[in-house]
Write a protein that holds these residues in place. Sequence first.
Motif, PDB file in Angstrom:
ATOM      1  N   VAL A  22      63.524  24.765  18.300  1.00 32.45           N
ATOM      2  CA  VAL A  22      64.221  25.449  17.200  1.00 32.45           C
ATOM      3  C   VAL A  22      63.280  25.754  16.028  1.00 32.45           C
ATOM      4  O   VAL A  22      63.730  26.066  14.928  1.00 32.45           O
ATOM      5  CB  VAL A  22      65.452  24.646  16.712  1.00 32.45           C
ATOM      6  N   GLY A  23      61.968  25.657  16.265  1.00 32.78           N
ATOM      7  CA  GLY A  23      60.996  26.055  15.252  1.00 32.78           C
ATOM      8  C   GLY A  23      60.610  24.979  14.267  1.00 32.78           C
ATOM      9  O   GLY A  23      60.090  25.284  13.196  1.00 32.78           O
ATOM     10  N   LYS A  24      60.853  23.710  14.602  1.00 34.87           N
ATOM     11  CA  LYS A  24      60.446  22.604  13.731  1.00 34.87           C
ATOM     12  C   LYS A  24      59.389  21.772  14.449  1.00 34.87           C
ATOM     13  O   LYS A  24      59.642  21.279  15.549  1.00 34.87           O
ATOM     14  CB  LYS A  24      61.640  21.734  13.365  1.00 34.87           C
ATOM     15  N   VAL A  50      55.438  29.051   6.794  1.00 30.59           N
ATOM     16  CA  VAL A  50      56.223  27.816   6.715  1.00 30.59           C
ATOM     17  C   VAL A  50      57.401  28.031   5.767  1.00 30.59           C
ATOM     18  O   VAL A  50      57.227  28.496   4.637  1.00 30.59           O
ATOM     19  CB  VAL A  50      55.347  26.643   6.232  1.00 30.59           C
ATOM     20  N   LEU A  51      58.601  27.684   6.238  1.00 30.85           N
ATOM     21  CA  LEU A  51      59.806  27.804   5.411  1.00 30.85           C
ATOM     22  C   LEU A  51      60.115  26.503   4.688  1.00 30.85           C
ATOM     23  O   LEU A  51      60.560  26.524   3.539  1.00 30.85           O
ATOM     24  CB  LEU A  51      61.003  28.193   6.276  1.00 30.85           C
ATOM     25  N   VAL A  80      57.714  20.300   9.921  1.00 36.04           N
ATOM     26  CA  VAL A  80      57.463  21.600   9.330  1.00 36.04           C
ATOM     27  C   VAL A  80      58.306  22.640  10.055  1.00 36.04           C
ATOM     28  O   VAL A  80      58.237  22.755  11.279  1.00 36.04           O
ATOM     29  CB  VAL A  80      55.962  21.956   9.459  1.00 36.04           C
ATOM     30  N   GLN A  81      59.117  23.392   9.298  1.00 29.59           N
ATOM     31  CA  GLN A  81      59.914  24.461   9.887  1.00 29.59           C
ATOM     32  C   GLN A  81      59.206  25.780   9.626  1.00 29.59           C
ATOM     33  O   GLN A  81      58.860  26.103   8.490  1.00 29.59           O
ATOM     34  CB  GLN A  81      61.315  24.498   9.288  1.00 29.59           C
ATOM     35  N   VAL A  82      58.990  26.550  10.696  1.00 33.18           N
ATOM     36  CA  VAL A  82      58.312  27.841  10.568  1.00 33.18           C
ATOM     37  C   VAL A  82      59.328  28.972  10.664  1.00 33.18           C
ATOM     38  O   VAL A  82      60.458  28.776  11.124  1.00 33.18           O
ATOM     39  CB  VAL A  82      57.203  28.011  11.640  1.00 33.18           C
TER      40      VAL A  82
END
Length: 98
Positions: A22-24, A50-51, A80-82
Amino acid sequence: MDASQVIIRPVVSEKTYVLAEVGKYTFRVNDRAHKTQIRQAVEELFDVKVLEVRTSSVKSKPKRRGHTSGRTRQWKKAIVQVREGDSIPIFRGLEGAE
């Protein structure tokens, strides 16, 4: 602090592979690094946007080997969420392997 000094290594576990889908992405980071440094290091090393960065301290655990007792090291972890569509290739090859 240099980007390669901030990010020590990726954390490899079943939970991190579920999060990677899920992008984390989860990394072991320098104890003295703060969220802004972690964000800049990930963006520089992996060329992603990075969000969000979440950090936590992993406490040491008591361990024994025979009569000798001690503790594991305390360390810092960052999740880290991208941005959607971006991915970090370190985790890519192992997601489908079961």
